[in-house]
Motif scaffolding. Structure first.
Motif, short mmCIF file in Angstrom:
data_model
loop_
_atom_site.label_atom_id
_atom_site.label_comp_id
_atom_site.label_asym_id
_atom_site.label_seq_id
_atom_site.Cartn_x
_atom_site.Cartn_y
_atom_site.Cartn_z
N GLY A 1 61.15 7.53 12.77
CA GLY A 1 60.54 6.49 13.57
C GLY A 1 60.90 6.56 15.03
N PHE A 2 62.07 7.14 15.36
CA PHE A 2 62.44 7.28 16.77
C PHE A 2 61.78 8.49 17.41
CE2 PHE A 2 66.29 8.41 14.16
CZ PHE A 2 66.07 9.78 14.11
N ALA A 3 61.03 9.27 16.60
CA ALA A 3 60.24 10.40 17.09
C ALA A 3 61.08 11.35 17.94
CB ALA A 3 59.01 9.90 17.84
N VAL A 4 60.56 11.77 19.10
CA VAL A 4 61.28 12.71 19.94
C VAL A 4 62.31 12.01 20.83
CG1 VAL A 4 59.49 12.62 21.72
CG2 VAL A 4 61.00 14.60 21.63
N ASP A 5 62.11 10.72 21.11
CA ASP A 5 63.03 10.01 21.99
C ASP A 5 64.46 9.94 21.44
OD1 ASP A 5 61.50 9.41 24.21
OD2 ASP A 5 60.63 7.62 23.31
N SER B 1 59.12 0.43 13.48
CA SER B 1 58.20 1.28 14.24
C SER B 1 56.84 1.19 13.53
CB SER B 1 58.71 2.72 14.29
OG SER B 1 58.76 3.28 12.99
N ALA B 2 55.94 2.08 13.89
CA ALA B 2 54.58 1.98 13.36
C ALA B 2 54.46 2.51 11.93
CB ALA B 2 53.62 2.74 14.27
N TRP B 3 55.01 3.68 11.67
CA TRP B 3 54.72 4.35 10.41
C TRP B 3 55.59 3.82 9.27
CZ3 TRP B 3 56.71 7.93 6.80
CH2 TRP B 3 58.06 8.27 6.97
N SER B 4 55.11 4.01 8.05
CA SER B 4 55.86 3.58 6.87
C SER B 4 55.44 4.43 5.69
CB SER B 4 55.60 2.10 6.56
OG SER B 4 56.16 1.75 5.31
N SER B 5 56.41 4.87 4.90
CA SER B 5 56.08 5.64 3.69
C SER B 5 55.41 4.75 2.65
CB SER B 5 57.36 6.26 3.10
OG SER B 5 58.29 5.25 2.74
N ARG B 6 55.45 3.43 2.86
CA ARG B 6 54.81 2.49 1.93
C ARG B 6 53.32 2.80 1.77
NH1 ARG B 6 56.37 -1.53 4.20
NH2 ARG B 6 58.01 -2.22 2.79
N LEU B 7 52.67 3.18 2.88
CA LEU B 7 51.25 3.49 2.82
C LEU B 7 50.96 4.56 1.78
CD1 LEU B 7 48.31 3.64 3.89
CD2 LEU B 7 49.14 5.20 5.66
N ARG C 1 54.49 5.21 24.80
CA ARG C 1 54.57 5.96 23.55
C ARG C 1 54.76 7.45 23.84
NH1 ARG C 1 48.87 3.32 22.04
NH2 ARG C 1 49.51 1.14 22.22
N ASN C 2 55.45 8.13 22.94
CA ASN C 2 55.60 9.58 23.13
C ASN C 2 54.60 10.38 22.32
OD1 ASN C 2 56.90 9.54 20.52
ND2 ASN C 2 58.79 8.98 21.57
N PHE C 3 53.69 9.70 21.62
CA PHE C 3 52.60 10.37 20.91
C PHE C 3 51.41 10.50 21.85
CE2 PHE C 3 48.58 9.92 18.53
CZ PHE C 3 48.65 11.06 17.75
N MET D 1 54.30 14.79 14.08
CA MET D 1 55.16 13.62 14.00
C MET D 1 54.55 12.52 13.15
SD MET D 1 54.42 12.79 18.00
CE MET D 1 55.75 11.63 18.26
N THR D 2 55.41 11.64 12.66
CA THR D 2 54.95 10.49 11.88
C THR D 2 54.69 9.28 12.77
OG1 THR D 2 57.26 9.91 11.51
CG2 THR D 2 56.16 11.14 9.76
N GLU D 3 55.41 9.20 13.86
CA GLU D 3 55.40 7.98 14.68
C GLU D 3 54.38 8.06 15.81
OE1 GLU D 3 55.49 4.60 15.51
OE2 GLU D 3 56.98 5.06 13.98
N THR D 4 53.64 6.96 16.03
CA THR D 4 52.62 6.96 17.08
C THR D 4 52.83 5.88 18.13
OG1 THR D 4 51.15 5.54 15.76
CG2 THR D 4 50.89 7.92 15.51
N GLU D 5 53.90 5.09 17.99
CA GLU D 5 54.14 4.10 19.07
C GLU D 5 55.61 3.91 19.38
OE1 GLU D 5 55.21 0.73 17.90
OE2 GLU D 5 53.63 0.05 16.56
N TYR D 6 56.19 2.73 19.15
CA TYR D 6 57.53 2.41 19.65
C TYR D 6 58.55 2.30 18.51
CZ TYR D 6 54.62 0.90 23.59
OH TYR D 6 53.70 0.84 24.60
N TRP D 7 59.83 2.40 18.91
CA TRP D 7 60.97 2.26 17.99
C TRP D 7 61.76 1.04 18.44
CZ3 TRP D 7 62.77 3.40 13.46
CH2 TRP D 7 64.14 3.53 13.20
#
Length: 507
Positions: A277-281, A410-416, A313-315, A298-304
């Motif tokens: 979730g923290f992506a590259v940052d 953060s944005a992404w979740s394995s729940r989906l 965002r780093n995406f 990456m999995t993440e598309t917005e903020y941590w």
């Protein structure tokens, strides 16, 4: 003790060492009756490192000396059953690797290199047939067609929607150069613990490394490469606290100037994977000064949320690719097999998770999780819980018509991805999340519901409660093809491959 002496004794040549250690390992395997898993597990309880050393040296000899890929893959997969269960630093500590006098001739680094060697050697493989006189065939073993992911050079790639051109093969799609871990001290640190790191939701960092090593699209000639892959498993290591963000950042700062082909296109042809979730940052705070134009998977598309200092965002949609999180074959089959028919489901909606606010850049409104948790007491037909065992969370998703996927830390979740296999219709409550591979699907929108995350209201609840059952079944049916894109197939050197061989995904 006698066996360990044979395994650690010095030999005059490398060839003699390989042969003698493999011979000692095979003798121990037969005398201890370790050809059966139950006996192997029992022996591992008494001498864990000895069993691991046995399997390692047998796999190594099969691969490097006998060039018997199939047997090496089987041995490596057996080895992975044990080493994947232990933190890499714990493995080396127990074996006194850091002290300089290991008890057994094995280490996390040696195991990692063996797995990479097998992955690389599997490139170019075709079909396994009956044993006969073919080299490297194991009598009675199940065939291991293709490379470690069962992919062959002439396999064709799925066409893009609307693409009427000639089929593109794996070998002809593009050429990618994979940086050698052993050539860079920093990469050795950043790719440690592959066996352990691949068995969690960010494990695709490891699987993609193996994938490109084994792919017929890989080239060893940098001059013909379209892309350059830089392996690293920092989502795993930062979550495990193997090292901290500051050290990770320094490793990357030291690594990037050493990459010999980076300047060719200013890094625009270099690929990095960021799985958390923290992506590259998180792992590379200074990335904008070094790799801002590189391609991120990456999995993440917005903020941590913990990074309140983030202001953007780093995406980058123009160059980066969103990936699904990794869930295990066992999780997939468990959700699929236990899923109830839609007409028998007890709950309208399901959510199990913690209360998380929005990121500071998203304002001060109530988050979708905060709104959902208020529904817990208000709507008995909503399965909404906090801090419950896994079985309770599983029962909610397979017994609900809708599964909420709200923004969290953060944005992404394995729940989906888990709930999809439970045939539960995802309700995405995240305005800034990009769904993986959406542009590849003919039916882009007909398998989920996206709702504004700040409008989780009573009217929204009533809409879901009144949703037509026949329309729900259409959404579930539309997701059948989509789900295949969200499976990370375990390679033949992964213990999870046993589940694949048992046919668990065939359903």
């Amino acid at each position: 003790a006698e066996y360990r002496e044979q395994m650690t004794a010095p030999y005059e040549t490398v060839e003699e060492e390989e042969d003698m250690k493999a011979a000692a390992a095979m003798q121990f395997l037969w005398k201890s009756g370790l050809k059966e898993f139950k006996k192997m597990d029992k022996e591992a309880n008494k001498c864990f490192l000895g069993v691991c050393a046995t399997l390692y040296h047998l796999a190594r000899h099969r691969m490097l000396v006998e060039e018997n890929y199939q047997s090496a893959a089987v041995m490596a997969k057996s080895l992975d059953r044990f080493t994947a269960s232990i933190h890499p630093s714990k493995l080396d500590a127990a074996n006194q690797v850091d002290i300089g006098s290991p008890l057994w001739p094995i280490s996390d680094r040696l195991i990692g290199k063996l797995m990479r060697d097998i992955a690389s050697a599997s490139r170019g493989r075709l079909h396994d047939f009956t044993c006969g006189s073919s080299k490297g065939c194991v009598q009675g073993a199940k065939p291991l067609h293709g490379n470690i992911f069962h992919i062959m050079a002439n396999d064709t790639l799925p066409p893009m929607p609307g693409d009427d051109g000639a089929p593109v093969t794996v070998e002809g799609a593009f050429k990618i150069y994979v940086y050698d871990v052993d050539a860079f001290e920093e990469l050795q640190r950043l790719t440690a613990g592959a066996g352990f790191c691949k068995d969690n939701q960010w494990g695709f960092e490891v699987l993609l490394h193996y994938f490109f090593l084994a792919c017929d699209c890989r080239t060893d000639d940098p001059q013909e490469a379209d892309f350059f892959f830089v392996p690293q498993y920092t989502a795993c290591h930062l979550n495990l606290k193997t090292f901290e963000e500051e050290e990770s950042n320094e490793l990357f700062r030291a690594l990037i100037p050493k990459l010999p082909h980076f300047k060719r296109a200013g890094g625009r042809d270099h690929i990095f994977v960021w799985g958390a979730g923290f992506a590259v940052d998180g792992p590379f705070r200074d990335w904008e000064s070094y790799i801002k134009d590189s391609i991120f998977l990456m999995t993440e598309t917005e903020y941590w949320n913990p990074y309140k200092w983030q202001t953007k965002r780093n995406f980058n949609f123009a160059k980066d690719i969103v990936l699904p999180g990794k869930i295990s074959v066992k999780e997939i089959t468990q959700h699929h097999e236990m899923a109830l028919p839609m007409q028998l489901r007890e709950y309208t909606g399901d959510f199990v998770g913690w209360n998380r606010p929005l990121h500071t850049m998203q304002g001060t409104a109530e988050s979708p999780r905060q709104r959902l948790l208020k529904w817990a007491a208000k709507y008995p037909d909503m399965h909404i819980r906090q801090d419950v065992p896994y079985n309770e969370a599983l029962s909610g998703s397979i017994n609900s018509r809708f599964c909420f996927v709200p923004r969290g830390k953060s944005a992404w979740s394995s729940r989906l991805f888990r709930t999809l296999f439970g045939r539960c219709v995802p309700v995405i409550l995240n305005d800034d999340y990009e769904l993986p591979f959406l542009s590849l699907f003919g039916n882009k929108d007909g398998w989920y519901i996206r709702w504004p995350m700040r409008e989780v209201t009573d009217e929204f609840a009533r809409m879901l409660q009144d949703f037509d059952l026949a329309e729900l079944e259409v959404l579930v049916d539309n997701a059948k093809e989509i789900k295949c894109w969200y499976v990370w197939h375990p390679p033949t050197i992964d213990a999870a491959h046993y589940d694949l061989q048992d046919g668990d995904l065939d359903k």
